[in-house]
Design a protein around this motif. Structure first.
Motif, mmCIF file in Angstrom:
data_model
loop_
_atom_site.group_PDB
_atom_site.id
_atom_site.type_symbol
_atom_site.label_atom_id
_atom_site.label_comp_id
_atom_site.label_asym_id
_atom_site.label_seq_id
_atom_site.Cartn_x
_atom_site.Cartn_y
_atom_site.Cartn_z
ATOM 1 N N THR A 52 -5.686 -29.389 15.000
ATOM 2 C CA THR A 52 -5.226 -30.950 14.848
ATOM 3 C C THR A 52 -3.637 -30.880 14.661
ATOM 4 O OG1 THR A 52 -4.011 -30.144 12.748
ATOM 5 C CG2 THR A 52 -6.074 -30.760 12.370
ATOM 6 N N ALA A 53 -3.191 -32.428 14.745
ATOM 7 C CA ALA A 53 -1.810 -32.106 16.234
ATOM 8 C C ALA A 53 -0.462 -31.082 14.804
ATOM 9 C CB ALA A 53 -1.075 -33.972 15.819
ATOM 10 N N ALA A 54 -0.626 -31.115 13.560
ATOM 11 C CA ALA A 54 0.138 -29.965 13.304
ATOM 12 C C ALA A 54 -0.585 -28.307 13.668
ATOM 13 C CB ALA A 54 0.042 -30.305 11.403
ATOM 14 N N GLU A 55 -1.641 -28.185 14.223
ATOM 15 C CA GLU A 55 -1.852 -27.202 14.424
ATOM 16 C C GLU A 55 -1.499 -26.362 15.821
ATOM 17 O OE1 GLU A 55 -6.130 -26.250 11.392
ATOM 18 O OE2 GLU A 55 -6.231 -27.540 13.446
ATOM 19 N N ASN A 56 -1.492 -27.650 16.830
ATOM 20 C CA ASN A 56 -1.412 -28.151 17.719
ATOM 21 C C ASN A 56 0.056 -27.584 18.180
ATOM 22 O OD1 ASN A 56 -3.282 -28.663 20.830
ATOM 23 N ND2 ASN A 56 -3.741 -29.535 19.314
ATOM 24 N N VAL A 57 0.836 -28.249 17.539
ATOM 25 C CA VAL A 57 2.665 -28.226 17.288
ATOM 26 C C VAL A 57 2.867 -26.244 17.222
ATOM 27 C CG1 VAL A 57 4.566 -28.842 16.553
ATOM 28 C CG2 VAL A 57 3.146 -30.504 17.925
ATOM 29 N N GLY A 58 1.781 -25.927 16.019
ATOM 30 C CA GLY A 58 2.429 -24.682 15.811
ATOM 31 C C GLY A 58 1.957 -23.398 16.543
ATOM 32 N N GLY A 111 8.496 -39.516 15.725
ATOM 33 C CA GLY A 111 7.571 -40.138 15.025
ATOM 34 C C GLY A 111 5.903 -40.172 14.459
ATOM 35 N N LEU A 112 5.771 -38.809 13.749
ATOM 36 C CA LEU A 112 4.324 -38.501 13.601
ATOM 37 C C LEU A 112 3.864 -37.737 12.678
ATOM 38 C CD1 LEU A 112 2.819 -37.793 17.179
ATOM 39 C CD2 LEU A 112 2.564 -39.992 15.953
ATOM 40 N N ASP A 113 4.930 -37.932 11.479
ATOM 41 C CA ASP A 113 4.922 -37.345 10.610
ATOM 42 C C ASP A 113 3.547 -38.014 10.154
ATOM 43 O OD1 ASP A 113 6.238 -39.408 10.633
ATOM 44 O OD2 ASP A 113 6.985 -39.205 8.091
ATOM 45 N N ASP A 114 3.069 -38.665 10.057
ATOM 46 C CA ASP A 114 1.629 -39.535 9.469
ATOM 47 C C ASP A 114 0.154 -38.471 9.834
ATOM 48 O OD1 ASP A 114 3.495 -40.769 7.344
ATOM 49 O OD2 ASP A 114 3.368 -42.191 8.233
ATOM 50 N N HIS A 115 0.539 -38.114 10.663
ATOM 51 C CA HIS A 115 -0.662 -38.001 12.272
ATOM 52 C C HIS A 115 -0.756 -36.662 11.719
ATOM 53 C CE1 HIS A 115 -1.230 -42.374 13.187
ATOM 54 N NE2 HIS A 115 0.919 -42.513 13.301
ATOM 55 N N ALA A 116 -0.267 -35.706 10.817
ATOM 56 C CA ALA A 116 -0.265 -34.317 10.913
ATOM 57 C C ALA A 116 -1.759 -34.259 11.296
ATOM 58 C CB ALA A 116 0.561 -33.808 10.098
ATOM 59 N N ALA A 117 -2.470 -34.198 10.330
ATOM 60 C CA ALA A 117 -3.970 -33.950 10.060
ATOM 61 C C ALA A 117 -5.305 -33.792 11.079
ATOM 62 C CB ALA A 117 -4.475 -34.841 8.693
ATOM 63 N N GLN A 118 -4.419 -34.980 12.082
ATOM 64 C CA GLN A 118 -5.422 -36.383 13.482
ATOM 65 C C GLN A 118 -5.508 -34.984 14.461
ATOM 66 O OE1 GLN A 118 -3.666 -39.679 12.392
ATOM 67 N NE2 GLN A 118 -5.688 -40.221 13.422
ATOM 68 N N ARG A 119 -6.942 -35.329 14.637
ATOM 69 C CA ARG A 119 -7.049 -34.332 15.889
ATOM 70 C C ARG A 119 -6.616 -35.444 17.498
ATOM 71 N NH1 ARG A 119 -10.408 -31.783 12.781
ATOM 72 N NH2 ARG A 119 -10.288 -30.132 12.662
ATOM 73 N N PRO A 120 -6.825 -34.677 17.996
ATOM 74 C CA PRO A 120 -6.351 -35.938 19.710
ATOM 75 C C PRO A 120 -7.184 -36.913 20.063
ATOM 76 C CG PRO A 120 -5.076 -32.796 19.961
ATOM 77 C CD PRO A 120 -6.496 -33.368 18.822
ATOM 78 N N GLY A 121 -8.604 -36.503 20.001
ATOM 79 C CA GLY A 121 -9.488 -37.505 19.588
ATOM 80 C C GLY A 121 -9.522 -38.546 19.086
ATOM 81 N N GLU A 122 -8.965 -38.698 17.779
ATOM 82 C CA GLU A 122 -8.396 -39.626 17.021
ATOM 83 C C GLU A 122 -6.812 -40.526 17.234
ATOM 84 O OE1 GLU A 122 -10.539 -37.836 13.417
ATOM 85 O OE2 GLU A 122 -8.493 -37.301 13.993
ATOM 86 N N LEU A 123 -6.260 -39.852 18.204
ATOM 87 C CA LEU A 123 -4.959 -40.541 18.440
ATOM 88 C C LEU A 123 -4.906 -41.400 20.197
ATOM 89 C CD1 LEU A 123 -3.019 -37.482 17.480
ATOM 90 C CD2 LEU A 123 -3.338 -39.399 16.742
ATOM 91 N N SER A 124 -3.763 -41.703 20.086
ATOM 92 C CA SER A 124 -4.038 -42.672 21.031
ATOM 93 C C SER A 124 -3.465 -42.182 22.203
ATOM 94 C CB SER A 124 -2.637 -44.077 21.095
ATOM 95 O OG SER A 124 -1.782 -43.810 21.007
ATOM 96 N N GLY A 125 -3.165 -42.236 23.754
ATOM 97 C CA GLY A 125 -2.474 -41.273 24.546
ATOM 98 C C GLY A 125 -1.372 -41.148 24.477
ATOM 99 N N GLY A 126 0.138 -42.038 24.106
ATOM 100 C CA GLY A 126 1.149 -42.051 23.927
ATOM 101 C C GLY A 126 1.066 -40.936 22.426
ATOM 102 N N GLN A 127 0.375 -41.237 21.619
ATOM 103 C CA GLN A 127 0.574 -40.086 20.454
ATOM 104 C C GLN A 127 0.441 -38.449 21.024
ATOM 105 O OE1 GLN A 127 -2.254 -42.077 17.869
ATOM 106 N NE2 GLN A 127 -0.419 -43.256 16.562
ATOM 107 N N GLN A 128 -0.137 -38.647 21.386
ATOM 108 C CA GLN A 128 -1.301 -37.241 22.263
ATOM 109 C C GLN A 128 0.286 -36.872 23.187
ATOM 110 O OE1 GLN A 128 -4.995 -36.306 23.682
ATOM 111 N NE2 GLN A 128 -5.242 -38.240 23.015
#
Length: 240
Positions: free
Chosen positions: A117-123, A148-165
């Motif tokens: 997930t996004a959170a796991e990648n950051v960690g 600006g991605l506190d609402d996307h912590a549980a999403q995986r990269p494939g579920e995010l836009s390029g900018g969000q990634q």
């Protein structure tokens, strides 16, 4: 803009000494008549809280310079100092520790692990340093909110836009509170509007976190957001 003269003194508390000092650095690949001279006597400095953009055509030496400053390669001659520490005097294990603890990297291809997930990648950097779980979770929340991605912590990269990634990648680069962020064409896979948004975020992060950033980019609009622009051509810094 042209580069500044290199400074040799190690930084004292509260001083304005540069975070990065590149001093007469040369780097070639190959030998003899077929040698490629990637860098030819490059010198410049970057200070704390400053975003420096590196510009130049493909083959001008930007990526080689970023690799040297990031401790991923070594110069043939000259010195590179990070917070007064001469990288040429470090062994491979020490360079690995430096990259882990003091430098954050942002790549054009984002470099996220798809199954996390996004959170796991950051960690990830915090896990490598064995930061306790509670503090790690707090830092991850802080960073995702910062980009600006506190609402996307549980999403995986494939579920995010390029900018969000790329925002996740910036948060990950900040995880260990580095002195320096190195970004090689961080907006290269993004459309112009998203790229400018990411660059504005990077600019804001540099100021709020007090880190130094070296960013290689081709985009003139993104260069306008930098504090300084260093132009490379044929392995040399061009006068500005």
């Amino acid at each position: 803009m042209s580069s500044t003269a290199p400074e040799h003194a190690a930084p004292a508390a509260g001083s304005a000494a540069p975070v990065v000092a590149v001093e007469d650095v040369h780097r070639s690949f190959g030998s003899g008549r077929t040698a490629v001279h990637a860098l030819r006597g490059v010198s410049f400095t970057a200070r704390r809280g400053e975003l420096t953009a590196l510009k130049g055509r493909s083959g001008s030496g930007k990526t080689t310079l970023l690799n040297l400053v990031g401790g991923l390669d070594r110069p043939d001659s000259g010195r590179i100092l990070l917070d007064g520490l001469d990288l040429s005097g470090l062994g491979e294990d020490e360079l690995l520790g430096l990259r882990r603890d003091r430098i954050g990297f942002v790549f054009q291809s984002f470099g996220l692990i798809p199954v996390l997930t996004a959170a796991e990648n950051v960690g990830i950097p915090l896990r490598l340093r064995r930061i306790p779980a509670r503090r790690r979770e707090e830092r991850v929340r802080e960073l995702l909110a910062l980009v600006g991605l506190d609402d996307h912590a549980a999403q995986r990269p494939g579920e995010l836009s390029g900018g969000q990634q790329q925002r996740v990648a910036i948060a990950r680069a900040l995880a260990n509170e580095p002195a320096l962020i190195i970004a090689d064409e961080p907006t290269g896979q993004l459309d112009s509007a998203t790229g400018q948004s990411v660059m504005q975020l990077l600019r804001a992060v540099v100021r709020s976190e007090g880190v130094t950033a070296l960013v290689a980019t081709h985009d003139p609009q993104l260069m306008e957001l930098a504090d300084r622009v260093v132009e490379l051509g044929d392995g040399r810094i061009l006068p500005g």
